[in-house]
Design an enzyme around this catalytic site. Sequence first.
Site, mmCIF file in Angstrom:
data_model
loop_
_atom_site.group_PDB
_atom_site.id
_atom_site.type_symbol
_atom_site.label_atom_id
_atom_site.label_comp_id
_atom_site.label_asym_id
_atom_site.label_seq_id
_atom_site.Cartn_x
_atom_site.Cartn_y
_atom_site.Cartn_z
ATOM 1 N N CYS A 153 0.853 -1.095 0.046
ATOM 2 C CA CYS A 153 -0.007 0.097 0.007
ATOM 3 C C CYS A 153 0.799 1.327 0.064
ATOM 4 O O CYS A 153 0.664 2.317 -0.752
ATOM 5 C CB CYS A 153 -0.906 -0.049 1.170
ATOM 6 N N VAL A 157 0.482 4.182 -2.858
ATOM 7 C CA VAL A 157 -0.113 5.337 -2.516
ATOM 8 C C VAL A 157 0.758 6.584 -2.891
ATOM 9 O O VAL A 157 0.118 7.744 -3.509
ATOM 10 C CB VAL A 157 -0.396 5.411 -1.078
#
Length: 516
Positions: A153, A157
């Site tokens: 993640c 991001v």
Amino acid sequence: MPQSAEKILDHEKLFCEPEYQQLFANKKAGFEFKPDPEKITQTIEWTKGWDYREKNFAREALVINPAKACQPLGAVFVAVGFAKTLPFVHGSQGCVAYYRSHFSRHFKEPTSAVSSSMTEDAAVFGGMNNMIEGLANSYRLYQPEMIAVSTTCMAEVIGDDLDSFIKNAKEKGSIPEDFDVPFAHTPAFVGSHITGYDNALLGVLQYFWEGKAGRQAALSRLPDESINFIGGFDGFVVGNIPVICKIFEAFGADYRIVCDPSDAWNTPADGEFRMYDGGTTKAEIDAALNAKATISFQEYCTEKTAKYLAGKGQEVVALNYPIGVGGTDRFLSEISRLTGKPVPAELIRQRGQLVDAITDSQAHLHGKRYALYGDPDQVLGMTAFLLELGAEPVHILSTNGNEAWADKVQALLDASPFGKDCHVYPKKDLWHLRSLLFTEPVDFLIGNSQGKFLERDCAVPLVRLGFPIFDRHHLHRFPTWGYEGGLRVLVDLLEEHFEALDASTMEQGISFDLVR
């Protein structure tokens, strides 16, 4: 304390000792501050009814205990399946510790994987320096022949560019210029572990077939008569891949397994540590481009890869986790068609043996009601086998199954008299399944270890099939595919049935029979 070197108690007995019971009571009284016990009981009972079920199924923004994992887990699975390849996860140490522990707890084998150890500064400024240092350390310490990179993640991001990061690492001398580092972007906040498997496998094939990230000319396809096999994300890969190899070899087929972690997760205890063992070689990856066809056992686990293979001119045969007679029949028919050879006598004999076993035992499973959950291809294959047995797969749930998958399962149900009152639930989680089990009870539950809490709460015996299985040992060593695997799954279903039957008859004092 009751525990000592002379008196070793198992934990479930140890924690029943007075000292621990007093410890728990003090904790409950001093720190938990629970509501009134009667109110708790009333609320729990309310959650078992239809009123709560309607509210439960109406939720949109909340997911409770999904029956899936995240993309990088599937990417690590893929990396383990290639020879002397080190999985490298561009993200934090905590993420990669989760992937390692998940696989190690399921397969009871160490799973090697490293991370770029991103922390707060990398989250702000990007993780290129972590990548450069991490690749250098991995190359020197663990001496792989290939490093397969995926993301978590955090890296996704902030938008880290793996291609440029890897090229910068080579320019700075972290790894040799000609060292192979295939990569895939696998954001953990979308999709699931099967999406990550698909992205990572596609990344490996594209890297080798399209010129190794611009370092050389793309490979040209020279069609031959070979067949590729892709098993997909499979928790029983250790037991299943040998069965698949025996089937291909019985046909005398020219075949290769694309992504094979079966040896890496089944190393012997002979005094030698094997960080890398078995797996698909680089030469086999290159040769896979020339295959006349690729058979995938998990249609919904390899959607992007299948499309890419078809675009290269290969025939793609997408099946759905063949368990039992019908699923294996389709697999063998496709090999027979592709090779132009009849199904070997030894496999026909195995089929007859499975049919004989089903005939011996089918009366015990006929009409039994099941709920099952898991990955879309596995659940579809299991549904087909239950219908073959005359059982009723009443609740069929897959958190990472889509509407197309649900339509395919529904068509399977509509084609069988035993599917009449059965229902499919795509994109639902195990808290949805809890409501289903209380409002429309079944006899048995099929799924991974996460279902043991449903087994306790809803008093429904659990048959452990899927990934992960943490609370039982070595189930993954036995096959679920082919006629051999169908026999094993049949035995698992029967074992749970007879255990439940004996438990019931012990309570009633009637029909506790020696012969079943």
